[in-house]
Design an enzyme around this catalytic site. Structure first.
Site, short mmCIF file in Angstrom:
data_model
loop_
_atom_site.label_atom_id
_atom_site.label_comp_id
_atom_site.label_asym_id
_atom_site.label_seq_id
_atom_site.Cartn_x
_atom_site.Cartn_y
_atom_site.Cartn_z
N GLU A 47 0.82 -1.21 0.00
CA GLU A 47 0.00 0.00 0.00
C GLU A 47 0.86 1.26 0.00
OE1 GLU A 47 -3.25 0.53 -0.27
OE2 GLU A 47 -3.66 -1.60 -0.51
N TYR A 132 -6.96 6.00 4.80
CA TYR A 132 -7.11 5.13 3.65
C TYR A 132 -6.25 3.87 3.78
CZ TYR A 132 -6.78 3.14 -0.97
OH TYR A 132 -6.81 2.24 -2.00
N ASP A 150 -10.97 5.00 -3.20
CA ASP A 150 -9.85 5.67 -3.86
C ASP A 150 -10.35 6.32 -5.14
OD1 ASP A 150 -10.23 3.58 -5.63
OD2 ASP A 150 -8.17 2.84 -5.53
N CYS A 200 -13.42 0.67 -15.85
CA CYS A 200 -13.99 2.01 -15.69
C CYS A 200 -12.89 3.04 -15.48
CB CYS A 200 -14.98 2.01 -14.52
SG CYS A 200 -16.13 3.41 -14.55
N CYS A 206 -16.21 -0.57 -21.18
CA CYS A 206 -17.36 -1.30 -20.65
C CYS A 206 -17.57 -2.65 -21.33
CB CYS A 206 -18.63 -0.46 -20.79
SG CYS A 206 -18.45 1.25 -20.29
#
Length: 309
Positions: A47, A132, A150, A200, A206
């Site tokens: 992270e 976060y 996020d 996305c 899509c």
């Protein structure tokens, strides 16, 4: 749609929405090494490394870092200059992240007897771990977090739900948590982040990526794929961040250097009295001193720069 809290209403078939997304993820998501572990230390490393750093650069560095310091015990005992030097050499962003990661490992060892705290609130007590990151570690290591929000997740929610798009001040957290199945933060957060990263993105894919939410998605139904502005990362080339990284790398290699020698090594157009001269160099060293990464020894005839120990 059914009535929900505030202005947001969950889809009437919310279970189908969730199931479709999880099935899509499990059918063929990207395979990152940190998705194959529930070790909180390894997840924290991933992270911190991933903050504003391309994942293509992170994976090799992640393996090398854990090979060198495989546990919090190893990292806590390491020389901080070595950790910062590794960070800089692998172009992993701001060097203070390495310092904070090193200090967080020392906290785990000294304050938690080597065992990671498990809740977002407890994890936030670790050095350099904001809300976060704390929630991400709680989710992916302990399945014990809230919905992760996020940039990718915000983009998904903005496009999928008209209520978010039309709100003056969208409450992404409320919507994200309402959508997440209770007690399933690990799979859900990985899944919706994957959707934002693969299907996305800024340029949506899509149909190509078989987005499982096309049936329910406001953007797909209307053809309006606008999304919130995404902050752009300042250019790294020629930035102060780049030169601070060069300073840390050189001082890690040479222990200490005279200021003008250091200046000539980090910048070919360095001239002591020029625009990019001693004053400019001292500003960079001052930034590093504030982060407790470097110091200037003024005791002798010539100022000497070195890493802080």
């Amino acid at each position: 749609m059914t009535e929900g809290d505030g202005e947001f209403a969950l889809p009437s078939d919310v279970d189908a929405v969730r199931d479709a997304l999880v099935a899509w993820y499990e059918d063929g998501h990207r395979d990152f090494p940190w998705r194959r572990t529930d070790d909180p230390y390894a997840i924290l490393v991933s992270e911190v490394m991933s903050q504003q750093t391309q994942l293509s650069r992170v994976e090799d560095a992640y393996h090398a870092f854990l090979e060198r310091w495989p546990t919090t015990t190893d990292l806590a005992a390491a020389d901080r200059a070595d950790v910062v030097g590794f960070w800089s050499a692998n172009s992993l962003g701001y060097n203070n992240r390495a310092k904070y990661l090193h200090e967080a490992a020392q906290q785990v060892e000294s304050e938690y007897e080597g065992e990671f705290p498990e809740t977002p609130d407890e994890l936030s007590e670790l050095m350099g771990v904001g809300p976060y990151t704390a929630n991400a570690v709680a989710s992916f290591a302990f399945d014990n977090g809230d919905a992760v929000v996020d940039t990718n997740v915000k983009r998904v929610l903005y496009r999928a739900f008209a209520e978010i798009r039309n709100a003056d001040d969208p409450d992404y957290e409320t919507v994200a948590n309402a959508l997440m199945p209770a007690g399933e933060s690990r799979i859900w957060n990985n899944t919706i982040m994957e959707l934002g990263g693969v299907a996305c993105g800024k340029k949506p894919r899509c149909d190509e990526a078989s987005c499982p939410w096309r049936e329910w998605c406001h953007a797909y139904q209307t053809g309006d794929f606008t999304a919130p502005d995404v902050p752009t990362q300042p250019s790294f080339e020629g930035s102060r961040r780049q030169f601070r990284g060069r300073i840390v790398r050189l001082l890690g290699e040479h222990d200490e250097m005279e200021l003008d020698t250091l200046g000539h090594r980090i910048r070919v157009d360095y001239t002591p009295d020029g625009e990019h001269g001693r004053e400019w160099l001292r500003e960079l060293l001052s930034d590093l001193a504030e982060d407790e990464l470097a110091e200037v020894d003024e005791a002798g005839d010539v100022p000497i720069a070195r890493l802080q120990k």
